[in-house]
Design a protein around this motif. Structure first.
Motif, PDB file in Angstrom:
ATOM      1  N   UNK A  22      23.356  -4.693  23.054  1.00  0.00           N
ATOM      2  CA  UNK A  22      22.800  -4.894  21.660  1.00  0.00           C
ATOM      3  C   UNK A  22      21.911  -5.910  21.456  1.00  0.00           C
ATOM      4  N   UNK A  23      20.795  -5.882  20.693  1.00  0.00           N
ATOM      5  CA  UNK A  23      19.901  -6.815  20.441  1.00  0.00           C
ATOM      6  C   UNK A  23      18.763  -6.284  19.500  1.00  0.00           C
TER       7      UNK A  23
ATOM      8  N   UNK B 165      23.881   2.676  23.572  1.00  0.00           N
ATOM      9  CA  UNK B 165      23.110   3.425  24.773  1.00  0.00           C
ATOM     10  C   UNK B 165      22.355   4.512  24.125  1.00  0.00           C
ATOM     11  N   UNK B 166      21.719   4.546  23.144  1.00  0.00           N
ATOM     12  CA  UNK B 166      20.919   5.418  22.343  1.00  0.00           C
ATOM     13  C   UNK B 166      19.522   5.457  22.954  1.00  0.00           C
ATOM     14  N   UNK B 167      18.866   4.259  23.578  1.00  0.00           N
ATOM     15  CA  UNK B 167      17.602   4.112  24.175  1.00  0.00           C
ATOM     16  C   UNK B 167      17.614   2.837  24.896  1.00  0.00           C
ATOM     17  N   UNK B 168      16.327   2.724  25.500  1.00  0.00           N
ATOM     18  CA  UNK B 168      16.100   1.667  26.439  1.00  0.00           C
ATOM     19  C   UNK B 168      17.196   1.373  27.328  1.00  0.00           C
ATOM     20  N   UNK B 169      17.633   0.139  27.608  1.00  0.00           N
ATOM     21  CA  UNK B 169      18.312  -0.459  28.793  1.00  0.00           C
ATOM     22  C   UNK B 169      19.850   0.161  28.537  1.00  0.00           C
ATOM     23  N   UNK B 170      20.195   0.261  27.436  1.00  0.00           N
ATOM     24  CA  UNK B 170      21.569   0.978  27.453  1.00  0.00           C
ATOM     25  C   UNK B 170      21.459   2.406  27.981  1.00  0.00           C
ATOM     26  N   UNK B 171      20.445   3.242  27.450  1.00  0.00           N
ATOM     27  CA  UNK B 171      20.618   4.353  28.114  1.00  0.00           C
ATOM     28  C   UNK B 171      20.517   4.764  29.330  1.00  0.00           C
TER      29      UNK B 171
ATOM     30  N   UNK C  23      26.281   5.406  20.439  1.00  0.00           N
ATOM     31  CA  UNK C  23      25.042   5.345  19.588  1.00  0.00           C
ATOM     32  C   UNK C  23      25.112   5.395  18.159  1.00  0.00           C
ATOM     33  N   UNK C  24      24.237   4.602  17.499  1.00  0.00           N
ATOM     34  CA  UNK C  24      24.478   4.225  16.113  1.00  0.00           C
ATOM     35  C   UNK C  24      24.006   5.759  15.353  1.00  0.00           C
TER      36      UNK C  24
END
Length: 231
Positions: A87-88, A14-20, A37-38
């Motif tokens: 994740x991708x 969830x650090x960025x993009x769709x997950x965030x 987040x990684x």
């Protein structure tokens, strides 16, 4: 809808993009959210800081079995109504004849193997009647693969879907709703600046699907409108 006691979500990636956007949208709807987040996850942590404790952040590199084990131990006292794995990676539009073995392994590990390892490691934290979901893509649909391009990415998502099918068969009687979600082509780092969709519009629809499908039996592959995506 999940009962209030079950409205605690664990969002992986969830650090960025769709997950965030997913983590923030769930929080906005009154869920408690634990998101991973990684790296530093600056934007995610900023949202957490303003969430009055409804959003908390954990660090996880999900390709690491040691980190998955450590996260499971840290969360051992928690119970979740939703576990969502996002994740991708994409390493460009190479024909498969030009994809080196190292690249193939990296993409398959991140996009297919690691999400299933994550589910296996964390599924016991999901309450009876809860949902286990993974972000997939229409690009993983074999029957819709009728255009050239992005062969490795498509293969990784098809592999993810197949592994999720095996997971659903193995745990057919666990009482969990199981979903593969196709969010569409979004304007993210992965999707590129020319994508037709934006996460801030797509993800609320995805959450509608997650909430509407809560308690549904078996495995479904659905798009952001809740429509079935063909395998």
């Amino acid at each position: 809808m999940f009962p209030d006691a079950h409205r605690h979500a664990l969002v992986i990636g969830a650090s960025r993009g769709l997950g965030l956007v997913l983590a923030v949208e769930l929080t906005r709807r009154g869920w408690r959210v634990t998101a991973t987040t990684r790296t530093s996850g600056g934007e995610l942590r900023a949202h957490a800081a303003g969430s009055a404790g409804r959003l908390t952040v954990e660090t996880l590199e999900m390709t690491s079995s040691a980190q998955l084990t450590a996260l499971r131990e840290r969360l051992s006292g928690h119970h979740f109504g939703l576990l969502f794995v996002n994740a991708a990676i994409d390493r460009g539009n190479l024909p498969i004849s030009e994809v080196p073995a190292e690249m193939f392994t990296e993409v398959m590990t991140t996009n297919a193997l690691s999400p299933l390892h994550t589910l296996e490691a964390l599924r016991a934290l999901v309450v009876p009647g809860g949902t286990v979901a993974v972000m997939s893509s229409e690009q993983g649909s074999v029957s819709r693969n009728t255009e050239d391009g992005f062969e490795l990415y498509k293969a990784s998502k098809a592999a993810l879907n197949q592994l999720m099918r095996s997971y659903a068969t193995r745990y057919a009687d666990d009482g969990h709703t199981k979903l593969l979600i196709d969010p569409g082509h979004n304007r993210t780092r992965l999707g590129g600046p020319g994508a037709p969709l934006v996460a801030e519009e797509t993800i609320p629809a995805v959450v509608d699907v997650l909430e509407a499908q809560a308690g549904a039996p078996g495995l479904q592959f659905l798009d952001r409108r809740g429509e079935v995506v063909p395998w």
